[in-house]
Write an enzyme that holds these catalytic residues in place. Structure first.
Site, PDB file in Angstrom:
ATOM      1  CE  LYS A 104      -1.399  -4.538   3.525  1.00 17.79           C
ATOM      2  NZ  LYS A 104      -1.608  -5.844   2.887  1.00 17.79           N
ATOM      3  CB  SER A 134      -0.871  -0.005   1.259  1.00 20.05           C
ATOM      4  OG  SER A 134      -1.443   1.262   1.471  1.00 20.05           O
ATOM      5  CE1 TYR A 170      -3.562  -2.314   5.559  1.00 22.61           C
ATOM      6  CE2 TYR A 170      -3.206   0.052   5.282  1.00 22.61           C
ATOM      7  CZ  TYR A 170      -3.423  -1.198   4.736  1.00 22.61           C
ATOM      8  OH  TYR A 170      -3.501  -1.352   3.380  1.00 22.61           O
TER       9      TYR A 170
END
Ligand code: UDP
Length: 337
Positions: A152, A124, A148
């Site tokens: 990634k 991302s 989050y």
């Protein structure tokens, strides 16, 4: 090729399954339905005419991964399966590290046991943090500000270490900008559970009357109209980027990190205006305070994807909005249970 898609019934996974089949490949979908519904499989059959090879299982489940990798000969995997909401990741970090990071390790270990070493990873643009060095190039400094984002970046680093340890591992980590849109059939699309955290699904639910108004998170950013600017990319363009990536891995092994975006920035107000125009319905809005953790603007330098993968996004904002609206108006409550 036969490709394993973890998270294959999710929003991006399901569109990628179609793009792979359209390109002449075979797919096996692996999903635990934690953020998707079995109805997706019926819709995929309706669109492609193919009954998807499907395993209902959790990506942290080593025995289930061994089963699927034993039963099929794969040319590679695209690893989508992971939770993806920033707010939830702050509230439930262990859930994110277990499913986002430990799930990736479990998949890679299972692939290693079965001698499958081509992987495309679902990363991302969140790994760029609040960088204002636009457009964002892949070598921009990374900065992660929530669990989050850390999942990634950690997974990208795990994959880099793996390639370093054994060059038989071939990896492309794709850094997505803001995926929106839906298949033009209106049969599949984004179906968030609960209150949508992202702008486009929230906007679509306001348009269809499920929610009274859109909260605009700040109109005092240093952007042309004061609202946040993002690089929205049609999910089918994104899906085709994955096809290009898995095909590339077969011919040119190695490790790479590649942005998938359009290279264009669109503000919240511009997106609302496009939606009102295409859908022909007014969108009530209310400006509220900035959302913590949001930056003013983010868009991709998409030239590496063009250079390395021969891929560029082809669908414009009106097409993104028209496809979202078709999906949402035909399925106001999302997929049936
Ligand atoms: N946004 C908004 N209202 C919402 C959701 C998002 O104004 O209900 C804004 C947000 O501040 C950002 C843009 O829309 O400027 C895109 O937000 P989204 O959560 O979709 O993506 P991300 O922030 O991860 O780029």
């Amino acid at each position: 090729m036969r490709i394993l898609l973890t998270g294959g019934t999710g929003y991006i996974g399901s569109h990628t399954a179609i793009a792979l089949i359209d390109a002449g490949h075979e797919v096996t979908l692996f999903d635990n339905f934690s953020n998707s519904k079995p109805a997706v499989l019926d819709r995929l059959r309706e669109i492609t005419g193919v009954t998807m090879d499907f395993y209902e299982a959790d990506v942290t489940d080593a025995a289930a991964l061994d089963r699927v990798l034993n039963e099929r000969a794969f040319d590679g995997a695209i690893h989508f399966a992971a939770p993806k909401a920033v707010g939830e990741s702050i509230a439930r970090p262990l859930h994110y590290y277990k499913n986002g990071v430990a799930g990736t390790v479990a998949l890679l270990q299972a692939m290693e046991r079965h001698d499958v070493r081509n992987v495309v990873y679902s990363s991302s643009a969140t790994v760029y943090g609040m960088s204002d060095d636009l457009p964002l190039q892949e070598d921009a400094p990374t900065e992660v500000i929530n669990p989050y984002g850390r999942t990634k970046l950690m997974c990208e680093e795990i994959l880099a270490d793996l390639h370093q340890s054994d060059p038989r591992w071939n990896v492309i980590a794709l850094r997505y900008f803001n995926p929106v849109g839906a298949h033009p059939s209106g049969l599949i699309g984004e179906d968030p559970q609960g209150v949508p955290a992202n702008l486009m699904p929230f906007l679509a639910q306001v348009a269809v009357g499920r929610r009274p108004s859109l909260h605009i998170f700040g109109d005092d950013y240093p952007t042309p109209d004061g609202t946040g600017v993002r690089d929205y990319i049609h999910v089918l363009d994104l899906a085709e980027g994955h096809v290009a990536a898995v095909e590339h891995l077969q011919q040119s092994p190695g490790f790479d990190v590649i942005n998938l975006g359009t290279g264009n920035g669109v503000s919240v107000l511009e997106l609302v205006a496009a939606f009102e125009q295409v859908a022909g319905v007014p969108i009530p809005t209310e400006v509220v305070g900035r959302r913590p953790g949001d930056g003013p603007a983010s868009w991709a330098d998409a030239s590496k994807a063009a250079r390395i993968l021969g891929w560029t996004a082809t669908r414009d904002l009106d097409e993104m909005v028209a496809d979202v609206w078709r999906w949402q108006s035909h399925n106001p409550d999302g997929y049936p249970d």
